[in-house]
Design a protein around this motif. Structure first.
Motif, PDB file in Angstrom:
ATOM      1  N   LYS A   7       1.054  -1.405  -0.228  1.00  0.00           N
ATOM      2  CA  LYS A   7       0.140  -0.139  -0.411  1.00  0.00           C
ATOM      3  C   LYS A   7       1.258   0.656   0.181  1.00  0.00           C
ATOM      4  O   LYS A   7       2.035   1.311   0.281  1.00  0.00           O
ATOM      5  CB  LYS A   7      -0.885   0.144   1.378  1.00  0.00           C
ATOM      6  N   TYR A  88      -2.765  -4.049   3.327  1.00  0.00           N
ATOM      7  CA  TYR A  88      -3.935  -4.223   3.166  1.00  0.00           C
ATOM      8  C   TYR A  88      -4.787  -5.691   4.080  1.00  0.00           C
ATOM      9  O   TYR A  88      -4.268  -6.000   4.121  1.00  0.00           O
ATOM     10  CB  TYR A  88      -3.857  -5.043   0.807  1.00  0.00           C
ATOM     11  N   LYS A  91      -9.527  -9.172   2.861  1.00  0.00           N
ATOM     12  CA  LYS A  91     -10.346  -8.222   2.047  1.00  0.00           C
ATOM     13  C   LYS A  91      -9.884  -7.379   0.518  1.00  0.00           C
ATOM     14  O   LYS A  91     -10.367  -7.727   0.025  1.00  0.00           O
ATOM     15  CB  LYS A  91     -11.409  -7.817   2.094  1.00  0.00           C
ATOM     16  N   GLU A  92      -9.116  -6.389   1.210  1.00  0.00           N
ATOM     17  CA  GLU A  92      -8.890  -5.743   0.119  1.00  0.00           C
ATOM     18  C   GLU A  92      -7.546  -7.086  -0.780  1.00  0.00           C
ATOM     19  O   GLU A  92      -7.668  -6.605  -2.272  1.00  0.00           O
ATOM     20  CB  GLU A  92      -7.788  -4.507   0.414  1.00  0.00           C
ATOM     21  N   ARG A  93      -6.990  -7.815  -0.376  1.00  0.00           N
ATOM     22  CA  ARG A  93      -5.305  -8.813  -1.053  1.00  0.00           C
ATOM     23  C   ARG A  93      -6.396  -9.407  -2.173  1.00  0.00           C
ATOM     24  O   ARG A  93      -6.012  -9.459  -3.374  1.00  0.00           O
ATOM     25  CB  ARG A  93      -4.940  -9.326  -0.254  1.00  0.00           C
ATOM     26  N   LYS A  95      -9.911  -8.814  -3.922  1.00  0.00           N
ATOM     27  CA  LYS A  95      -9.762  -7.960  -4.428  1.00  0.00           C
ATOM     28  C   LYS A  95      -8.992  -7.685  -5.300  1.00  0.00           C
ATOM     29  O   LYS A  95      -9.223  -7.651  -6.796  1.00  0.00           O
ATOM     30  CB  LYS A  95     -10.568  -6.785  -3.705  1.00  0.00           C
TER      31      LYS A  95
END
Length: 104
Positions: A7, A88, A91-93, A95
């Motif tokens: 990030k 991250y 959930k972000e990883r 996505k």
């Protein structure tokens, strides 16, 4: 091997990654050049390094570990490590991984 983007603001510095490993895996961490290795819980080996400004992680599961508690604790420590190193959430990883697969 898994690669994770970092990030914005999370610098690809080996010392920062080493610190995140120490916080997440309270075991002895060996250093082999720019790679860090440890054995923790249900992971017989976890190797971490920075390549092309991405976090690279290789894991080897310990098939002898059968206790659910150990497996769950190892998974939690691993997810915590990835959050501290990449910035991250899981959930972000997920996505981003789906997006990357869609582009390929």
């Amino acid at each position: 091997m898994q690669q994770y983007k970092l990030k914005r603001g999370f610098k690809p510095e080996p010392e920062r990654i080493y610190q995140a490993m120490q916080e997440s895996f309270p075991v002895e961490i060996s250093r082999n050049g720019d790679r860090f290795e440890a054995s923790y819980g249900a992971l017989s080996k976890i190797t971490v390094w920075i390549e092309d400004k991405k976090l690279c992680v290789e894991t080897v599961s310990d098939a002898a570990v059968k206790e659910d508690e150990t497996i769950l604790q190892t998974n939690k420590a691993y997810r915590d490590f990835l959050l501290k190193s990449t910035g991250y959430t899981a959930k972000e990883r997920l996505k981003m991984a789906k997006k990357d697969v869609g582009e390929a």
